[in-house]
Design a protein around this motif. Structure first.
Motif, PDB file in Angstrom:
ATOM      1  N   LEU A 116     -10.008 -31.469 -32.757  1.00  0.00           N
ATOM      2  CA  LEU A 116     -10.212 -32.253 -33.985  1.00  0.00           C
ATOM      3  C   LEU A 116     -10.909 -31.423 -35.053  1.00  0.00           C
ATOM      4  N   THR A 117     -11.984 -30.761 -34.671  1.00  0.00           N
ATOM      5  CA  THR A 117     -12.684 -29.868 -35.602  1.00  0.00           C
ATOM      6  C   THR A 117     -13.208 -28.666 -34.835  1.00  0.00           C
ATOM      7  N   LEU A 118     -13.404 -27.592 -35.585  1.00  0.00           N
ATOM      8  CA  LEU A 118     -13.980 -26.398 -34.986  1.00  0.00           C
ATOM      9  C   LEU A 118     -15.263 -26.068 -35.753  1.00  0.00           C
ATOM     10  N   HIS A 119     -16.370 -25.941 -35.032  1.00  0.00           N
ATOM     11  CA  HIS A 119     -17.642 -25.577 -35.654  1.00  0.00           C
ATOM     12  C   HIS A 119     -17.895 -24.103 -35.378  1.00  0.00           C
ATOM     13  N   ARG A 120     -18.125 -23.356 -36.463  1.00  0.00           N
ATOM     14  CA  ARG A 120     -18.416 -21.924 -36.312  1.00  0.00           C
ATOM     15  C   ARG A 120     -19.656 -21.654 -37.141  1.00  0.00           C
ATOM     16  N   GLY A 121     -20.762 -21.379 -36.447  1.00  0.00           N
ATOM     17  CA  GLY A 121     -22.029 -21.236 -37.174  1.00  0.00           C
ATOM     18  C   GLY A 121     -22.312 -22.513 -37.930  1.00  0.00           C
ATOM     19  N   THR A 122     -22.501 -22.385 -39.250  1.00  0.00           N
ATOM     20  CA  THR A 122     -22.799 -23.592 -40.016  1.00  0.00           C
ATOM     21  C   THR A 122     -21.549 -24.149 -40.698  1.00  0.00           C
ATOM     22  N   SER A 123     -20.384 -23.501 -40.475  1.00  0.00           N
ATOM     23  CA  SER A 123     -19.200 -24.048 -41.145  1.00  0.00           C
ATOM     24  C   SER A 123     -18.359 -24.880 -40.185  1.00  0.00           C
ATOM     25  N   VAL A 124     -17.619 -25.790 -40.770  1.00  0.00           N
ATOM     26  CA  VAL A 124     -16.797 -26.714 -39.999  1.00  0.00           C
ATOM     27  C   VAL A 124     -15.361 -26.594 -40.494  1.00  0.00           C
ATOM     28  N   ILE A 125     -14.421 -26.453 -39.563  1.00  0.00           N
ATOM     29  CA  ILE A 125     -13.007 -26.393 -39.941  1.00  0.00           C
ATOM     30  C   ILE A 125     -12.308 -27.615 -39.345  1.00  0.00           C
ATOM     31  N   PRO A 126     -11.998 -28.619 -40.190  1.00  0.00           N
ATOM     32  CA  PRO A 126     -11.308 -29.790 -39.649  1.00  0.00           C
ATOM     33  C   PRO A 126      -9.837 -29.463 -39.403  1.00  0.00           C
ATOM     34  N   ASN A 127      -9.222 -30.082 -38.407  1.00  0.00           N
ATOM     35  CA  ASN A 127      -7.813 -29.843 -38.066  1.00  0.00           C
ATOM     36  C   ASN A 127      -7.480 -28.355 -38.058  1.00  0.00           C
ATOM     37  N   PRO A 128      -8.156 -27.558 -37.252  1.00  0.00           N
ATOM     38  CA  PRO A 128      -7.926 -26.103 -37.304  1.00  0.00           C
ATOM     39  C   PRO A 128      -6.459 -25.779 -37.001  1.00  0.00           C
ATOM     40  N   PRO A 129      -5.865 -24.831 -37.776  1.00  0.00           N
ATOM     41  CA  PRO A 129      -4.439 -24.508 -37.598  1.00  0.00           C
ATOM     42  C   PRO A 129      -4.207 -23.674 -36.331  1.00  0.00           C
ATOM     43  N   GLY A 130      -2.969 -23.698 -35.836  1.00  0.00           N
ATOM     44  CA  GLY A 130      -2.615 -22.984 -34.601  1.00  0.00           C
ATOM     45  C   GLY A 130      -2.845 -21.484 -34.678  1.00  0.00           C
ATOM     46  N   LYS A 131      -2.812 -20.931 -35.891  1.00  0.00           N
ATOM     47  CA  LYS A 131      -2.932 -19.471 -36.005  1.00  0.00           C
ATOM     48  C   LYS A 131      -4.391 -19.002 -36.050  1.00  0.00           C
ATOM     49  N   LEU A 132      -5.318 -19.952 -36.000  1.00  0.00           N
ATOM     50  CA  LEU A 132      -6.737 -19.583 -36.084  1.00  0.00           C
ATOM     51  C   LEU A 132      -7.175 -18.842 -34.815  1.00  0.00           C
ATOM     52  N   VAL A 133      -7.836 -17.683 -35.002  1.00  0.00           N
ATOM     53  CA  VAL A 133      -8.265 -16.876 -33.847  1.00  0.00           C
ATOM     54  C   VAL A 133      -9.663 -17.313 -33.394  1.00  0.00           C
ATOM     55  N   LEU A 134      -9.811 -17.577 -32.106  1.00  0.00           N
ATOM     56  CA  LEU A 134     -11.091 -18.076 -31.593  1.00  0.00           C
ATOM     57  C   LEU A 134     -12.107 -16.958 -31.428  1.00  0.00           C
ATOM     58  N   GLU A 135     -13.351 -17.307 -31.700  1.00  0.00           N
ATOM     59  CA  GLU A 135     -14.445 -16.337 -31.566  1.00  0.00           C
ATOM     60  C   GLU A 135     -15.477 -16.884 -30.592  1.00  0.00           C
ATOM     61  N   ALA A 136     -16.315 -15.975 -30.068  1.00  0.00           N
ATOM     62  CA  ALA A 136     -17.377 -16.404 -29.162  1.00  0.00           C
ATOM     63  C   ALA A 136     -18.288 -17.397 -29.883  1.00  0.00           C
ATOM     64  N   GLU A 137     -18.759 -18.388 -29.159  1.00  0.00           N
ATOM     65  CA  GLU A 137     -19.676 -19.426 -29.659  1.00  0.00           C
ATOM     66  C   GLU A 137     -19.023 -20.438 -30.590  1.00  0.00           C
ATOM     67  N   ASP A 138     -17.704 -20.369 -30.786  1.00  0.00           N
ATOM     68  CA  ASP A 138     -17.032 -21.465 -31.506  1.00  0.00           C
ATOM     69  C   ASP A 138     -17.215 -22.734 -30.688  1.00  0.00           C
ATOM     70  N   ARG A 139     -17.414 -23.832 -31.389  1.00  0.00           N
ATOM     71  CA  ARG A 139     -17.514 -25.123 -30.686  1.00  0.00           C
ATOM     72  C   ARG A 139     -16.331 -25.990 -31.099  1.00  0.00           C
ATOM     73  N   LEU A 140     -15.554 -26.414 -30.115  1.00  0.00           N
ATOM     74  CA  LEU A 140     -14.351 -27.188 -30.404  1.00  0.00           C
ATOM     75  C   LEU A 140     -14.588 -28.647 -30.024  1.00  0.00           C
ATOM     76  N   LEU A 141     -14.460 -29.526 -31.008  1.00  0.00           N
ATOM     77  CA  LEU A 141     -14.559 -30.945 -30.713  1.00  0.00           C
ATOM     78  C   LEU A 141     -13.152 -31.411 -30.345  1.00  0.00           C
ATOM     79  N   CYS A 142     -12.993 -31.821 -29.080  1.00  0.00           N
ATOM     80  CA  CYS A 142     -11.643 -32.064 -28.556  1.00  0.00           C
ATOM     81  C   CYS A 142     -11.435 -33.515 -28.159  1.00  0.00           C
ATOM     82  N   TRP A 143     -10.196 -33.921 -28.227  1.00  0.00           N
ATOM     83  CA  TRP A 143      -9.758 -35.221 -27.729  1.00  0.00           C
ATOM     84  C   TRP A 143      -8.667 -34.929 -26.724  1.00  0.00           C
ATOM     85  N   GLY A 144      -8.839 -35.404 -25.502  1.00  0.00           N
ATOM     86  CA  GLY A 144      -7.793 -35.087 -24.533  1.00  0.00           C
ATOM     87  C   GLY A 144      -8.031 -35.727 -23.189  1.00  0.00           C
TER      88      GLY A 144
END
Ligand code: ADP
Ligand code: MG
Length: 397
Positions: A338-366
């Motif tokens: 649903l959203t990806l938190h990276r440091g203090t920024s938030v990316i809602p509906n992150p796109p499929g091409k987004l590259v994941l980094e260490a410490e990213d927090r993914l708010l998931c529904w599943g």
């Protein structure tokens, strides 16, 4: 649109200004007395009566719920929510903001800085709690006080103990809070509408008073907030679930300290001090949001058994680092991000091409079963280190 202002004070400055702002913009508006609604749960759908008649359709409400009628007022607002009528402040948000302890508990986990606060019941825990928040002089507060009434500065432990005991014996719940001396009897009121501060003022206490409330003789002046204060005010309001809020902050040595978030902020003081059209900003915001009545996500999703919400953290050794979301395999496992938190920024509906980094927090529904393996172990509580005042540290060379 058709707007109802819920207020028991049709002639008050704030109500008049909101009404005039709505009329100016060509909306239909009515001021309705909160206590004249009857909540009707007898039919197939939730409904409301007003002064004994079925209420007409409204697109939005502006709740102005006074402290003395929180319970009834929030019940009425909740009923409008059930009827899919837009409200900038939800019943839950209003209730949470009314209770200073509850507000502190909610804000503290989201990294909002606040004056150190403790809540205790047993007499034996009072002095240790005072010491934990920094020692006397210390502020003692009634949990549901307003206009500065019920906020006391105790000069020493003995007096603090006596005040707390007296209040508790009168069945009052009290908070113990660090006295933020460096704020010098001043605080900042930021009026948040949606995701911005539309007006801000500094209030200064009168004479040797430490409370800056206008009702305690405080004076006001317009201020331009720097980014940190603005960001803190908006975040605090958002976390509380309030789209219209007066956020009060003390000016701490290290930046803003949120004291409280008011859900029915008065408009007279701030409009007079700033000469800004706050009422107009509120009506404009509501007009832009009216198609999005509040949806209680938890309530709606509760019926999907086997599915849930979880936060997945990308750890150092994890399988995800350097992969795109599409390559991560989450979608194949029926997990949406649903959203990806990276440091203090938030990316809602992150796109499929987004590259994941260490410490990213993914708010998931599943699927709960699929997510279980991905959830990190509960972190251990960190040991508490007592912070030294800045000037106690040796110089660095
Ligand atoms: N911890 C504190 N340190 C210094 N001043 C404080 C503190 N808490 C409150 N005050 C002063 O007292 C005023 C009233 O406190 P507040 O918590 O906002 O209660 P109320 O809801 O009655 O306005 C504040 O506006 C501020 O000037
Ligand atoms: Mg206050």
């Amino acid at each position: 649109m058709r707007i109802a202002i819920l207020s028991r004070a049709p002639r008050s400055y704030s109500t008049q200004r909101l009404r005039a702002a709505a009329l100016d913009r060509g909306h239909e508006v009515k001021v309705l007395n909160t206590l004249r609604f009857a909540i009707d749960l007898s039919g197939d759908d939730p409904d409301l009566q007003y002064r004994g008649k079925r209420l007409r359709d409204y697109d939005a409400i502006v709740p102005r719920i006074g402290n003395s009628i929180t319970y009834y007022g929030t019940a009425v607002v909740r009923q409008f929510e059930q009827m899919d009528v837009y409200t900038p402040n939800t019943a839950g948000g209003i209730s949470n903001s009314r209770d200073k302890l509850r507000a502190n508990q909610i804000l503290s986990r989201h990294g909002i800085a606040m004056p150190a606060t403790a809540f205790v019941r047993d007499r034996a825990d009072v002095i240790p709690a005072i010491e934990r928040v920094g020692g006397a002089p210390v502020v003692i507060k009634l949990i549901e006080g307003t206009q500065g009434i019920g906020v006391i500065l105790a000069p020493n432990n003995k007096v603090a103990e006596a005040i707390i005991e007296t209040l508790q014996s009168a069945r009052q719940n009290v908070l113990i809070q660090r006295f933020v001396k460096e704020s010098k009897g001043r605080d900042i009121r930021a009026l948040v509408v949606g995701d911005r501060v539309v007006a801000a003022m500094r209030r200064s206490a009168n004479g040797d008073e430490f409370r800056s409330n206008v009702h305690r003789g405080g004076s006001v002046e317009r201020v331009e907030l720097d980014e940190e204060y603005e960001h803190t005010a908006v975040r605090a309001a958002q976390i509380m679930g309030l789209k219209v809020a007066g956020v009060d902050m003390l000016e701490g040595a290290e930046g803003p300290l949120v004291m409280e978030v008011n859900s029915s902020p008065g408009l007279q003081g701030i409009e007079t001090a700033t000469r800004l059209d706050v009422a107009g900003a509120i009506i404009d915001y509501i007009a832009g949001q009216v198609a999005f009545p509040h949806i209680d996500v938890r309530e709606r999703l509760a019926v999907s058994t086997g599915y849930g919400v979880a936060e997945i953290v990308v750890h150092g050794d994890a399988e995800f680092i350097g992969k795109t979301l599409r390559e991560s395999g989450l979608w194949q496992r029926d997990i949406s991000v649903l959203t990806l938190h990276r440091g203090t920024s938030v990316i809602p509906n992150p796109p499929g091409k987004l590259v994941l980094e260490a410490e990213d927090r993914l708010l998931c529904w599943g699927k709960v079963d699929e997510m279980r393996a991905l959830i990190p172990e509960r972190p251990k509580r960190r040991p508490r280190v007592k912070r030294l005042p800045k000037d106690a540290l040796p110089p660095v060379d």
